[in-house]
Scaffold this motif. Sequence first.
Motif, PDB file in Angstrom:
ATOM      1  N   ALA A  15       0.819  -1.211   0.000  1.00 10.88           N
ATOM      2  CA  ALA A  15       0.000   0.000   0.000  1.00 10.88           C
ATOM      3  C   ALA A  15       0.854   1.263   0.000  1.00 10.88           C
ATOM      4  CB  ALA A  15      -0.932  -0.016   1.216  1.00 10.88           C
ATOM      5  N   ALA A  16       1.890   1.302   0.867  1.00 12.86           N
ATOM      6  CA  ALA A  16       2.731   2.500   0.958  1.00 12.86           C
ATOM      7  C   ALA A  16       3.498   2.738  -0.336  1.00 12.86           C
ATOM      8  CB  ALA A  16       3.697   2.366   2.133  1.00 12.86           C
ATOM      9  N   GLY A  17       4.079   1.658  -0.889  1.00 13.71           N
ATOM     10  CA  GLY A  17       4.849   1.799  -2.121  1.00 13.71           C
ATOM     11  C   GLY A  17       4.002   2.238  -3.299  1.00 13.71           C
ATOM     12  N   LEU A  18       2.809   1.658  -3.429  1.00 15.73           N
ATOM     13  CA  LEU A  18       1.913   2.030  -4.526  1.00 15.73           C
ATOM     14  C   LEU A  18       1.475   3.484  -4.405  1.00 15.73           C
ATOM     15  CD1 LEU A  18      -0.212  -1.241  -4.562  1.00 15.73           C
ATOM     16  CD2 LEU A  18       1.184  -0.420  -6.474  1.00 15.73           C
ATOM     17  N   MET A  19       1.145   3.891  -3.170  1.00 16.69           N
ATOM     18  CA  MET A  19       0.718   5.272  -2.943  1.00 16.69           C
ATOM     19  C   MET A  19       1.850   6.241  -3.250  1.00 16.69           C
ATOM     20  SD  MET A  19      -2.201   6.507  -1.916  1.00 16.69           S
ATOM     21  CE  MET A  19      -2.777   8.198  -1.695  1.00 16.69           C
ATOM     22  N   CYS A  20       3.055   5.878  -2.866  1.00 13.78           N
ATOM     23  CA  CYS A  20       4.231   6.712  -3.134  1.00 13.78           C
ATOM     24  C   CYS A  20       4.474   6.816  -4.642  1.00 13.78           C
ATOM     25  CB  CYS A  20       5.447   6.123  -2.433  1.00 13.78           C
ATOM     26  SG  CYS A  20       6.954   7.084  -2.645  1.00 13.78           S
ATOM     27  N   ALA A  21       4.347   5.695  -5.340  1.00 16.67           N
ATOM     28  CA  ALA A  21       4.617   5.663  -6.777  1.00 16.67           C
ATOM     29  C   ALA A  21       3.651   6.559  -7.555  1.00 16.67           C
ATOM     30  CB  ALA A  21       4.532   4.227  -7.288  1.00 16.67           C
ATOM     31  N   LEU A  22       2.365   6.457  -7.241  1.00 13.24           N
ATOM     32  CA  LEU A  22       1.400   7.268  -7.987  1.00 13.24           C
ATOM     33  C   LEU A  22       1.567   8.758  -7.654  1.00 13.24           C
ATOM     34  CD1 LEU A  22      -1.384   8.282  -6.219  1.00 13.24           C
ATOM     35  CD2 LEU A  22      -1.631   5.805  -6.046  1.00 13.24           C
ATOM     36  N   THR A  23       1.900   9.057  -6.393  1.00 14.34           N
ATOM     37  CA  THR A  23       2.099  10.454  -5.997  1.00 14.34           C
ATOM     38  C   THR A  23       3.294  11.057  -6.726  1.00 14.34           C
ATOM     39  OG1 THR A  23       1.170   9.999  -3.806  1.00 14.34           O
ATOM     40  CG2 THR A  23       2.436  12.024  -4.052  1.00 14.34           C
ATOM     41  N   ALA A  24       4.413  10.328  -6.755  1.00 13.22           N
ATOM     42  CA  ALA A  24       5.609  10.817  -7.446  1.00 13.22           C
ATOM     43  C   ALA A  24       5.367  10.921  -8.951  1.00 13.22           C
ATOM     44  CB  ALA A  24       6.792   9.893  -7.160  1.00 13.22           C
ATOM     45  N   GLY A  25       4.614   9.956  -9.491  1.00 14.14           N
ATOM     46  CA  GLY A  25       4.301   9.982 -10.919  1.00 14.14           C
ATOM     47  C   GLY A  25       3.500  11.208 -11.308  1.00 14.14           C
ATOM     48  N   TYR A  26       2.511  11.541 -10.499  1.00 15.23           N
ATOM     49  CA  TYR A  26       1.693  12.723 -10.780  1.00 15.23           C
ATOM     50  C   TYR A  26       2.486  14.020 -10.621  1.00 15.23           C
ATOM     51  CZ  TYR A  26      -2.725  10.172 -11.223  1.00 15.23           C
ATOM     52  OH  TYR A  26      -3.731   9.348 -11.660  1.00 15.23           O
ATOM     53  N   ARG A  27       3.624  13.964  -9.943  1.00 15.67           N
ATOM     54  CA  ARG A  27       4.484  15.142  -9.815  1.00 15.67           C
ATOM     55  C   ARG A  27       5.453  15.262 -10.990  1.00 15.67           C
ATOM     56  NH1 ARG A  27       6.086  14.984  -3.354  1.00 15.67           N
ATOM     57  NH2 ARG A  27       4.047  15.588  -2.555  1.00 15.67           N
TER      58      ARG A  27
END
Length: 259
Positions: A15-27
């Motif tokens: 959960a943490a890794g997926l959330m981090c990945a999508l957040t960084a991707g949108y940045r």
Amino acid sequence: MTTQNYDVIIIGAGAAGLMCALTAGYRGRSVLLIDHANKPGKKILMSGGGRCNFTNLNSTPANFLSDNPHYCISALKRYTPQHFLDLVERHGIEHEEKAAGQLFCKESSKEILNMLLTECEWAGAEVRLKTSVKTISGVDHGYQLQTNSGTLTCESLVIACGGLSIPTMGATGFGYDIAKQFGLAILPIRAGLVPFTLHPELKEQLAPLSGVSCPVDVHCNNEHFREPMLVTHRGLSGPSMLQISSFWHPGDSLSVNML
């Protein structure tokens, strides 16, 4: 094999890794999310009895145990339970409130996992499974990883591989090893938010009640929780016991008031 370079590499597709990945991707960052497992989000799928207790609307900094309580305050102000609920509702995931503030999927935990994977795809974050990290080293302007699929480099490296909670789900002590390698202090490791197993005599005595849940008031070390307790074939579980386990140490007395 050529070296692949990314702005951000995240180790751990939970959960943490997926959330981090999508957040960084949108940045606007180029993101690679890797995991040694064959499937992402295994712990998400088993959470909440297969229906994923995905947030608690009443969550506050007081609910978090930390030597740095100020971090919890700033983190929860920047991203609240309502933010995640808004994301869930945008994806049309039906949910229900089981107890005060506790939100679960009406159908299946798979919906939350699919939501996170979809968001990663939309954000342009690449998810690569069956990828084991052999070594990590600091290099100019970032990090270099030697993996079973070749050499990777990145400017920012995120370790989101969790702890030792459920080895059968792929959990290892890898994160602790990396922390030690880079000189980070490691506190003594012990189980938290876990059920209690019982000695054979008491387990046999309670065996006829296996599967029964009832509200209790459980006390330990000046902390108490008034929530349901579940008798299982191995011992005592349910929200009350999981909560108090974080305050119990071997040898401590624990009282359960069922009246």
